[in-house]
Design an enzyme around this catalytic site. Sequence first.
Site, mmCIF file in Angstrom:
data_model
loop_
_atom_site.group_PDB
_atom_site.id
_atom_site.type_symbol
_atom_site.label_atom_id
_atom_site.label_comp_id
_atom_site.label_asym_id
_atom_site.label_seq_id
_atom_site.Cartn_x
_atom_site.Cartn_y
_atom_site.Cartn_z
ATOM 1 N N ILE A 489 0.838 -1.211 0.000
ATOM 2 C CA ILE A 489 0.000 0.000 0.000
ATOM 3 C C ILE A 489 0.866 1.252 0.000
ATOM 4 C CG2 ILE A 489 -1.981 -1.121 1.054
ATOM 5 C CD1 ILE A 489 -1.078 -0.111 3.760
ATOM 6 N N THR A 491 4.141 0.977 1.202
ATOM 7 C CA THR A 491 5.074 0.799 2.311
ATOM 8 C C THR A 491 6.434 0.292 1.889
ATOM 9 O OG1 THR A 491 4.163 -1.400 2.537
ATOM 10 C CG2 THR A 491 3.235 0.292 3.953
ATOM 11 N N ASN A 617 14.991 -2.921 5.763
ATOM 12 C CA ASN A 617 15.438 -2.030 4.693
ATOM 13 C C ASN A 617 15.455 -0.598 5.223
ATOM 14 O OD1 ASN A 617 15.606 -0.307 2.453
ATOM 15 N ND2 ASN A 617 14.484 -1.728 1.132
ATOM 16 N N LYS A 687 9.777 -6.500 14.075
ATOM 17 C CA LYS A 687 8.530 -5.974 14.617
ATOM 18 C C LYS A 687 7.942 -5.056 13.550
ATOM 19 C CE LYS A 687 9.996 -6.004 19.486
ATOM 20 N NZ LYS A 687 10.325 -5.173 20.674
ATOM 21 N N GLY A 690 4.896 0.115 10.700
ATOM 22 C CA GLY A 690 3.996 0.957 9.914
ATOM 23 C C GLY A 690 3.256 1.997 10.725
ATOM 24 N N GLU A 691 2.987 1.706 11.980
ATOM 25 C CA GLU A 691 2.098 2.573 12.741
ATOM 26 C C GLU A 691 2.735 3.256 13.933
ATOM 27 O OE1 GLU A 691 -2.130 0.536 12.519
ATOM 28 O OE2 GLU A 691 -0.504 -0.812 12.001
#
Lengths: 728, 328
Positions: A489, A491, A617, A687, A690-691
């Site tokens: 999406i 990311t 990355n 872990k 994204g948020e």
Amino acid sequence: MTSTQRQPTQSQPAQGQPTQSRVQDAAQRSVGTASPRIEAWDKVTGRAPYAVDHPVPGAAYAWVVQSTVARGVVVDVDTSRALAEDGVLGVLWHGNAQRLESVGDPELMVLQSARIAYRGQVVAVVVATSPEAARAGADLVRVREDGMTSDTVLRIDHPALYQPVQVNAGYPARSAIGDVDAGLAAAAVRVDATYRTPAEHHCAMEPHATTAFWERGCLVVFDGTQASTAVSETLAGLFELPPQSVRVINEHVGGGFGSKGGPKPNVVLAAMAARLVGRPVKLALTRQQLFAVAGYRTPTIQRVRLGAATNGRLLAIGHDAVSQTSQLSEFVEQSAVLSRHMYAAPNRLTTHRVVALDVPTPVWMRAPGECPGSFALESAIDELASAGNWDPVRLRIDNEPAVHPEEQIPFSSRHLVQCLQEGAERFGWTDASGRVVRDPRPAVRRDGEWLVGTGVAASTYPSLTWPSTALARATADQRFDVEVNAADIGTGARTVLRQIAADALDVPIAYVEITVGDSAIGPATVAGGSMGTASWGWAVTKACRLLRERIERDHGGRVPTGGVAVRADTTLEIRDRPEFSRHAYGAQFCQARVSTMTGEVRVDRLLGVFAAGRIVNPTTARSQFIGGMTMGLSGALLERSVLDSRTGDFVTGDLAAYHVAVSADVPRIEVAWLDEQDPHLNPMGVKGIGEIGIVGTAAAVANAVHHATGIRVRDLPIGLAQMIGKLH
Amino acid sequence: MKPFAYQRAEAADSAVATISRTGAAYLAGGTNIVDLMKLGVTAPDLLIDVTGLPLRDIEALPDGGMRVGALTANSDLATDPVLRTRFPAVALALLSGASAQLRNRATIGGNLLQRTRCRYFVDVTKSCNKRRPGAGCAAREGEHTDLAILGASEQCVATNPSDLAVALALVDARVELLTEGGPASMSVHEFFRLPGDRPERDTNLPPGALITAVVLPATPIARMSTYRKVRDRSSFAFAAGSVAAALDVRDGVVQDVRLAYGAVAHRPWRAYAAERSLRGAPATVDNFERAADEELAAAKPLRDNGYKVPLIRNLTVGVLRGMTEASW
């Protein structure tokens, strides 16, 4: 559907290479290497097709008609004028729409009854030969509605508030340890404050959009979704089809932020419309339509009570969260859940209450729970620090728990203290010896008309993993095709999965192709909950390791002419993991300024330090952290969906009125991460990232605004309208 | 979108004749009307594209004034070196508006005709007297944080969104027109209007008239002028409030002053009461405050836009004080 065609800087295995040579081992690890996104070129040149960009011969176009009352019934729909319009092929409404089988989400039972549960609900769909004709037809549909008195405003004293059984993500609504009131009574320093966060909308670049067609009884859709497995299963259920008869493709998705975490009405309507007209149908919602149809973050009202002893140790933590849901289904934002593990305290109480209003159903939005919850908790901690004259970094460190303070289970890893210390030093809050050099006094730093201050807040997000499947295939010319139904999406998911695959295969990355975004690959979990890399990556790792083992064991290290393929499923491994509290942690620091003349709030600097397992990355990870922090900044200062209580709709329903941060708002954002090794997560040691970047940002900004001005803002966003009257 | 015809204007007079006869609409930069057509707020049968007309010249007049062709792009005028010397407030107002892309596209004439951004005006499912006379005003009791505190009527609380217009009101600009009867001209103060009981009319532009130029009359005090725009988002946002100011202070006494406010009314709001209060008075903070209070005595804030009163007061005082200190 592969998307690895463009890798100009990487060497590819030479064509015509002799087959059946030994598989070449990788010379270096791919995980940990900074690498741009595989599809970056296609994205920036507009070649990456979104859901309605796919050329489908003979496509028709659908346009939705929405209710104009917040509660009521559709009495009648007159389609005659619409059907007479040039190019209109058909009109769907509840009187003629096909019956759907319920799959448990009432928002998806579109056009199944006369009931109107919120303003903006889809009450008809016009299908035509062009988008213009469909829209013109939609204007001609006459919907007679019988509206009733509606109730659309969340209040802390709403009589219909109730405590649900569970909140989002399956947590219990209430959790109590010890006696909070007794703890507060015994405390030397107390905070009791109520915080408010507004409704917010995701505003992804790509609107919710679908191309759908039926082919020999099978349904194929291109859908802008974060979860094509879930969409395919849902469509199979709704249309009573065998699961293998539905294919959902989401090769590229232009952002989701949670609003595309599950199927939305657009995909169901497009499939119904395609069946009605017997040809492919494209349906793209407009920006304005999205504000009702695609979900939003609920407003919250949160009371936080903290009590500490004279030494700064917390004796009590109370966090009571109130939010709204729709009349259709229950969604409860888990705003107080983070308070169950952030800090140690012997007496603890967290509760959630919700009220069903005549509004659209709220959904996941970027760190549901943690994002609004951290604004309340981390502001309250700052208030406690002020009240007790403690340094807010030190206060957090002093209340660090050794194990999960409610479940008494170990943390798989937790480096919040190190994030705070590292961040404090980088930010200039402390000197190299760890001594605090920040002047704690509020409202004493002037720069011309501006008052300047600094603030800190902690961040956290659960490290979730969900079962997924993946397929790895080797061909005789030493190519490795790895397929997993991930959703990228924006990311960098496909890029990091290719890196993970290369390492699991132990081959150079140039030999690996990755395919994502197609439910036909096999079940995989949602691009949500910050669990994509962990979940998909585990399945990819398992498939790739098994493949390499099989090549070595069964074929002597040579891929046979017919190739070898392995499919993996991680259900059992994930089920059998030992019990740990698994979370990422971080610390965010902010410098903000407030104009004494205008009340304008500007952020000069943001720094985030995170401990989030292994970083696959650095390039895409940095973007994820910066993107999260930017969204947090945007929520702190700007984002606010205003509902008109008379009509029950969001009047800020486009990007002219719903302001998100622009480049000029975004200051220098610095991001760093600790090298965190955690053996209790997954084979990659990752872990989710994204948020967590959005968690705590708003509190860091609000705390900096307080330090700058002495004014405590407890309602987001922090705008000039609420600053101007309080500044002197 | 409803189908519409599109024509390129061959000449200004024939375009004016066609528009006057048919009720068609002019198209220049299109940065506002195209949006409104997409939303169904306006639905002309015919758009006459005037961008080919020779109305792009920026003339520095020998008397110290300027004449600006109506089709001049906002960005071209904002960077004009003569404008920046003679009328810095106008340049600052232009640069504070919209985004770089929009400023490249938008025109000076079109800027004066942009419609209010009131949320109820742009939503055809809501009541709006400006869009549909007699329908009622949903904004008065609705979401109106951005709307008017001065000069509003029962029928309409809309604000004019233009930054440029505020600076033009400061310098008593004139608007040159071509009407069916021939060339005409009106002061910017006559051009804009308060809503009264005719909120459907944004301006007093005669029907069918084409704006051909904006004239900035020679205004020595404007060389010491500025524009300050306030908004929560740092860029690409309409003003929560703005002030254009020009000040001439000698020996600590205000010789002359001009003040105009934006985002507070249906028109750019020239603060004549404040100006009168300050002329001849010592240039002190107390006097700046009193002048602002005199101007704002007429303010009638709505439920949620009362913040604009202290905002405009602070802006008046802060900007005048800054200019006074700069002139020492």
